[in-house]
Design an enzyme around this catalytic site. Structure first.
Site, PDB file in Angstrom:
ATOM      1  N   CYS A  43       0.879  -1.112  -0.080  1.00  0.00           N
ATOM      2  CA  CYS A  43       0.103  -0.026  -0.087  1.00  0.00           C
ATOM      3  C   CYS A  43       0.881   1.072  -0.283  1.00  0.00           C
ATOM      4  O   CYS A  43       0.632   2.148  -0.719  1.00  0.00           O
ATOM      5  CB  CYS A  43      -0.813   0.086   1.099  1.00  0.00           C
ATOM      6  SG  CYS A  43      -1.919   1.516   1.442  1.00  0.00           S
ATOM      7  N   CYS A  48      -1.599   1.716  -3.038  1.00  0.00           N
ATOM      8  CA  CYS A  48      -2.361   2.816  -2.783  1.00  0.00           C
ATOM      9  C   CYS A  48      -2.138   4.241  -2.843  1.00  0.00           C
ATOM     10  O   CYS A  48      -2.340   4.916  -3.417  1.00  0.00           O
ATOM     11  CB  CYS A  48      -3.342   2.617  -1.724  1.00  0.00           C
ATOM     12  SG  CYS A  48      -3.544   0.835  -0.854  1.00  0.00           S
ATOM     13  N   LYS A  51      -0.048   5.373  -5.959  1.00  0.00           N
ATOM     14  CA  LYS A  51      -1.178   5.432  -6.971  1.00  0.00           C
ATOM     15  C   LYS A  51      -1.899   6.776  -6.800  1.00  0.00           C
ATOM     16  O   LYS A  51      -2.088   7.356  -7.822  1.00  0.00           O
ATOM     17  CB  LYS A  51      -1.874   3.984  -7.008  1.00  0.00           C
ATOM     18  CG  LYS A  51      -2.885   3.848  -8.030  1.00  0.00           C
ATOM     19  CD  LYS A  51      -4.499   4.623  -7.753  1.00  0.00           C
ATOM     20  CE  LYS A  51      -4.916   4.235  -6.287  1.00  0.00           C
ATOM     21  NZ  LYS A  51      -5.188   2.933  -6.174  1.00  0.00           N
ATOM     22  N   TYR A 177      -8.859  -3.663 -10.903  1.00  0.00           N
ATOM     23  CA  TYR A 177      -8.545  -2.239 -10.308  1.00  0.00           C
ATOM     24  C   TYR A 177      -7.069  -1.533 -11.125  1.00  0.00           C
ATOM     25  O   TYR A 177      -7.303  -0.512 -11.730  1.00  0.00           O
ATOM     26  CB  TYR A 177      -8.174  -2.507  -8.862  1.00  0.00           C
ATOM     27  CG  TYR A 177      -9.208  -2.598  -8.095  1.00  0.00           C
ATOM     28  CD1 TYR A 177      -9.564  -1.833  -7.181  1.00  0.00           C
ATOM     29  CD2 TYR A 177      -9.841  -3.964  -7.769  1.00  0.00           C
ATOM     30  CE1 TYR A 177     -10.759  -1.855  -6.342  1.00  0.00           C
ATOM     31  CE2 TYR A 177     -10.961  -4.054  -6.789  1.00  0.00           C
ATOM     32  CZ  TYR A 177     -11.306  -3.152  -6.023  1.00  0.00           C
ATOM     33  OH  TYR A 177     -12.210  -3.119  -5.195  1.00  0.00           O
ATOM     34  N   GLU A 181      -7.051   1.638 -13.474  1.00  0.00           N
ATOM     35  CA  GLU A 181      -6.611   3.063 -12.844  1.00  0.00           C
ATOM     36  C   GLU A 181      -5.359   3.410 -13.453  1.00  0.00           C
ATOM     37  O   GLU A 181      -5.302   4.537 -13.778  1.00  0.00           O
ATOM     38  CB  GLU A 181      -6.288   2.607 -11.235  1.00  0.00           C
ATOM     39  CG  GLU A 181      -7.348   2.357 -10.383  1.00  0.00           C
ATOM     40  CD  GLU A 181      -6.926   2.042  -8.929  1.00  0.00           C
ATOM     41  OE1 GLU A 181      -7.879   2.296  -7.965  1.00  0.00           O
ATOM     42  OE2 GLU A 181      -5.772   1.629  -8.641  1.00  0.00           O
ATOM     43  N   HIS A 435     -27.026  21.175  -1.049  1.00  0.00           N
ATOM     44  CA  HIS A 435     -26.816  21.234  -2.431  1.00  0.00           C
ATOM     45  C   HIS A 435     -26.129  22.379  -2.668  1.00  0.00           C
ATOM     46  O   HIS A 435     -25.815  23.539  -1.784  1.00  0.00           O
ATOM     47  CB  HIS A 435     -28.566  22.140  -2.623  1.00  0.00           C
ATOM     48  CG  HIS A 435     -28.868  22.409  -3.925  1.00  0.00           C
ATOM     49  ND1 HIS A 435     -28.871  21.504  -5.046  1.00  0.00           N
ATOM     50  CD2 HIS A 435     -28.862  23.786  -4.492  1.00  0.00           C
ATOM     51  CE1 HIS A 435     -29.146  22.161  -6.342  1.00  0.00           C
ATOM     52  NE2 HIS A 435     -29.169  23.388  -6.010  1.00  0.00           N
ATOM     53  N   GLU A 440     -25.828  14.775  -2.982  1.00  0.00           N
ATOM     54  CA  GLU A 440     -27.329  15.048  -2.578  1.00  0.00           C
ATOM     55  C   GLU A 440     -28.210  14.055  -3.628  1.00  0.00           C
ATOM     56  O   GLU A 440     -29.413  13.712  -3.146  1.00  0.00           O
ATOM     57  CB  GLU A 440     -27.710  16.354  -2.900  1.00  0.00           C
ATOM     58  CG  GLU A 440     -27.805  17.004  -4.253  1.00  0.00           C
ATOM     59  CD  GLU A 440     -28.249  18.132  -4.338  1.00  0.00           C
ATOM     60  OE1 GLU A 440     -29.217  18.734  -3.514  1.00  0.00           O
ATOM     61  OE2 GLU A 440     -27.608  19.133  -5.233  1.00  0.00           O
TER      62      GLU A 440
HETATM   63  P1  NDP Z   1      -7.566  -8.013 -10.114  1.00  0.00           P
HETATM   64  O1  NDP Z   1      -7.576  -9.441  -9.626  1.00  0.00           O
HETATM   65  O2  NDP Z   1      -8.589  -7.009  -9.541  1.00  0.00           O
HETATM   66  O3  NDP Z   1      -7.768  -8.258 -11.618  1.00  0.00           O
HETATM   67  C1  NDP Z   1      -7.033  -8.959 -12.517  1.00  0.00           C
HETATM   68  C2  NDP Z   1      -7.201  -8.883 -13.875  1.00  0.00           C
HETATM   69  O4  NDP Z   1      -6.402  -9.606 -14.486  1.00  0.00           O
HETATM   70  C3  NDP Z   1      -8.720  -9.626 -14.119  1.00  0.00           C
HETATM   71  O5  NDP Z   1      -9.278  -8.719 -15.054  1.00  0.00           O
HETATM   72  C4  NDP Z   1      -8.308 -10.887 -14.654  1.00  0.00           C
HETATM   73  O6  NDP Z   1      -9.346 -11.136 -15.477  1.00  0.00           O
HETATM   74  C5  NDP Z   1      -7.116 -10.498 -15.299  1.00  0.00           C
HETATM   75  N1  NDP Z   1      -6.519 -11.751 -15.684  1.00  0.00           N
HETATM   76  C6  NDP Z   1      -5.910 -12.466 -14.734  1.00  0.00           C
HETATM   77  N2  NDP Z   1      -5.172 -13.608 -15.185  1.00  0.00           N
HETATM   78  C7  NDP Z   1      -5.013 -13.275 -16.437  1.00  0.00           C
HETATM   79  C8  NDP Z   1      -4.278 -13.840 -17.580  1.00  0.00           C
HETATM   80  N3  NDP Z   1      -3.749 -15.001 -17.406  1.00  0.00           N
HETATM   81  N4  NDP Z   1      -4.456 -13.356 -18.866  1.00  0.00           N
HETATM   82  C9  NDP Z   1      -5.060 -12.145 -18.842  1.00  0.00           C
HETATM   83  N5  NDP Z   1      -6.035 -11.575 -18.095  1.00  0.00           N
HETATM   84  C10 NDP Z   1      -5.911 -12.296 -16.865  1.00  0.00           C
HETATM   85  O7  NDP Z   1      -6.139  -7.820  -9.863  1.00  0.00           O
HETATM   86  P2  NDP Z   1      -5.218  -6.365 -10.010  1.00  0.00           P
HETATM   87  O8  NDP Z   1      -4.040  -6.800 -10.492  1.00  0.00           O
HETATM   88  O9  NDP Z   1      -5.995  -5.084 -10.741  1.00  0.00           O
HETATM   89  O10 NDP Z   1      -5.351  -5.880  -8.393  1.00  0.00           O
HETATM   90  C11 NDP Z   1      -5.005  -6.856  -7.432  1.00  0.00           C
HETATM   91  C12 NDP Z   1      -5.865  -6.531  -6.108  1.00  0.00           C
HETATM   92  O11 NDP Z   1      -5.385  -5.162  -5.547  1.00  0.00           O
HETATM   93  C13 NDP Z   1      -7.160  -6.403  -6.424  1.00  0.00           C
HETATM   94  O12 NDP Z   1      -7.814  -7.567  -6.303  1.00  0.00           O
HETATM   95  C14 NDP Z   1      -7.689  -5.342  -5.177  1.00  0.00           C
HETATM   96  O13 NDP Z   1      -8.197  -6.073  -4.171  1.00  0.00           O
HETATM   97  C15 NDP Z   1      -6.179  -4.541  -5.031  1.00  0.00           C
HETATM   98  N6  NDP Z   1      -6.189  -3.333  -5.434  1.00  0.00           N
HETATM   99  C16 NDP Z   1      -7.094  -2.602  -4.907  1.00  0.00           C
HETATM  100  C17 NDP Z   1      -7.317  -1.012  -5.256  1.00  0.00           C
HETATM  101  C18 NDP Z   1      -8.368   0.041  -4.609  1.00  0.00           C
HETATM  102  O14 NDP Z   1      -8.647  -0.390  -3.771  1.00  0.00           O
HETATM  103  N7  NDP Z   1      -8.382   1.025  -5.231  1.00  0.00           N
HETATM  104  C19 NDP Z   1      -6.363  -0.614  -6.340  1.00  0.00           C
HETATM  105  C20 NDP Z   1      -5.445  -1.621  -6.784  1.00  0.00           C
HETATM  106  C21 NDP Z   1      -5.506  -3.006  -6.262  1.00  0.00           C
HETATM  107  P3  NDP Z   1     -10.657 -12.054 -15.337  1.00  0.00           P
HETATM  108  O15 NDP Z   1     -11.871 -10.896 -14.804  1.00  0.00           O
HETATM  109  O16 NDP Z   1     -11.303 -12.509 -16.516  1.00  0.00           O
HETATM  110  O17 NDP Z   1     -10.508 -12.883 -14.227  1.00  0.00           O
END
Ligand code: NDP
Length: 446
Positions: A43, A48, A51, A177, A181, A435, A440
């Site tokens: 984080c 976080c 970012k 995410y 982002e 407002h 709101e």
């Molecule tokens: P996520 O788990 O959110 O998303 C992973 C993405 O990668 C999904 O779209 C998934 O597709 C895709 N994917 C997985 N494996 C493959 C593959 N082999 N080939 C192609 N695409 C693939 O992971 P992130 O890396 O974005 O983030 C990790 C974690 O960090 C999140 O789960 C979140 O909890 C946390 N985070 C939170 C934030 C916040 O609170 N603002 C900001 C950043 C991270 P599919 O959907 O098809 O499975």
């Protein structure tokens, strides 16, 4: 009774580990914490915090353009990536030091280095063996890159925060995410940005209307979205990458970033030898009190791969410390955890999506509204906000709230308190709005 040097030894100084250390020590436990990198974990160092700083930096681009319609003008507007990264690094170092001071002030012993287990009460760091009555593993996760030809040419969010220069053209892979982002950040900073996702619509699991709305907003802002496709192969010639897609198409770019999920950091601590059970994705298996199959070993946060969010790890750390050293027997309620995706515009949500609500409840009512935020009315921006409320018809309870807007996270945090408190739609309706605000709208949906 065997004598142990510590009551709690924590491996991993991220959000969850530091919280558990501080509270345990303040409750009178003898606590030590080992960290092999900088304190603060994902984080603070590569998640976080940096970012959000990059998000702020990128949003200025839009604000400068929009301010023009409010009478401002800027000659010679310039952006300096290296200055941003340098200032970000200074801020992160400041936070690392704050965490260190916080632990030392709480009388937590800090060990710098890689820790592994020797047995269920013994930790090894270098040549040193340390014993502890309880061990907590809070080692987080690391970015996962799928095996494809040429994946040595790609980078992840870990490296994105330290790029030597701003990319000219970037391809971001993934639909979670991080992908969404970073696509927003780079696009706002004037990088030609392409996002490639293997499914039909990104942000799987979120409310479908939210995902559609964000898709439209991102397209309007100039991000190239390609769904239902994956990268087959990447090759490099000079400084140019050629990316072959499964759709048959080829793209060129200067940078490719993978944001395809994260894996638990669990395989380099000798856990298997000691007998700690992992699941098929190497996440540590724990019960509702964060205890592994070995009674002296606990795990919290992303290494358990459940709700991988900083505030969840913090809450887990607090609960564990109080259960161990304050005679509590609490568990965490994982329902209605609010979350925000810091895309442009933000997407924030709490409770159920419409799709989930339909499965769980017999009869639901859905309220939706899409509108131009007042701040943009004088400008040429065509960004739209979107609000959605989901109600259980039988009880009138608000069971889902969703928002696409600037600062959506700030607004949804308050709505989350209302939903946690069991607010009905009638209470929302009886609440007088402020407002003029975006928020709101939540109390004006009829
Ligand atoms: P996520 O788990 O959110 O998303 C992973 C993405 O990668 C999904 O779209 C998934 O597709 C895709 N994917 C997985 N494996 C493959 C593959 N082999 N080939 C192609 N695409 C693939 O992971 P992130 O890396 O974005 O983030 C990790 C974690 O960090 C999140 O789960 C979140 O909890 C946390 N985070 C939170 C934030 C916040 O609170 N603002 C900001 C950043 C991270 P599919 O959907 O098809 O499975």
């Amino acid at each position: 009774m065997p004598h142990y040097e510590y009551d709690l030894f924590i491996i991993g100084g991220g959000s969850g580990g530091i919280r558990a250390a501080r509270i345990s020590s303040n409750l009178g436990a003898r606590v030590a914490l080992a960290e092999e990198s900088n304190l603060g974990g994902t984080c603070v160092n590569v998640g976080c915090v940096p970012k959000k700083l990059l998000f702020y930096a990128s949003h200025f681009a839009e604000d400068f353009n929009n301010s023009n319609y409010y009478g401002w003008s800027f000659d010679n507007k310039k952006f300096n990536w290296n200055k941003l990264i340098k200032n970000k690094n200074i801020e992160i170092e400041r936070l690392n030091n704050i965490y260190k001071k916080m632990l030392l002030d709480a009388s937590v012993d800090i060990f710098s280095g890689h820790a592994s287990l020797v047995d269920s009460n013994t930790i090894k760091i270098g040549d040193k063996l340390i014993t502890s009555k309880n061990i907590l593993i809070s080692t987080g996760g690391y970015p996962f890159i799928p095996k494809i030809t040429g994946n040595d040419h790609v980078f992840t969010s870990n490296e994105a925060f330290f790029l030597k220069s701003l990319p000219k053209k970037i391809i971001i892979v993934g639909g979670g995410y991080i992908a969404v982002e970073f696509a927003s950040i780079f696009n706002e900073l004037n990088v030609e940005t392409h996002l490639i996702y293997r499914g039909s619509l990104f942000l799987r699991g979120f409310d479908k209307d939210l995902r559609e709305q964000l898709k439209n907003e991102m397209i309007k802002k100039g991000i190239n979205l390609k769904f239902n496709t994956e990268i087959e192969k990447i090759s490099k010639k000079n400084n140019n990458l050629t990316i072959k897609l499964t759709s048959g198409e080829s793209l060129n770019a200067s940078h490719v970033m993978y944001a395809t999920g994260r894996m638990p950091n669990s395989t380099n601590m000798n856990l298997d030898q000691v007998g700690v059970k992992l699941d098929k994705n190497n996440a540590i298996k724990v019960n509702k009190f964060y205890q592994t199959n070995l009674s002296s070993i606990y795990a919290i946060g992303d290494v358990c791969n459940r709700h991988n969010l900083t505030p969840v790890a913090l809450a887990e750390g607090s609960i564990l410390a109080n259960n161990l050293f304050n005679k509590k027997n609490d568990t965490l309620n994982y329902n209605n955890i609010a979350t925000c995706i810091f895309s442009q515009p933000n997407v924030a949500t709490v409770g159920l999506s419409e799709e989930e609500a339909k499965k769980k409840y017999n009869d639901i009512k859905v309220f939706k509204s899409s509108f131009t935020p007042m701040k943009l009315t004088l400008t040429k921006s065509d960004e739209k906000n979107f609000i959605k409320l989901i109600i259980d018809k039988e009880t009138d309870l608000v069971i889902g709230a969703h928002l696409v807007s600037d600062n959506a996270g700030e607004i949804i945090q308050g709505i989350a308190i209302a939903i946690k408190s069991g607010a009905t739609k009638k209470i929302f309706d009886e609440t007088i709005g402020i407002h003029p605000t975006i928020a709101e709208e939540f109390v004006s949906m009829r």
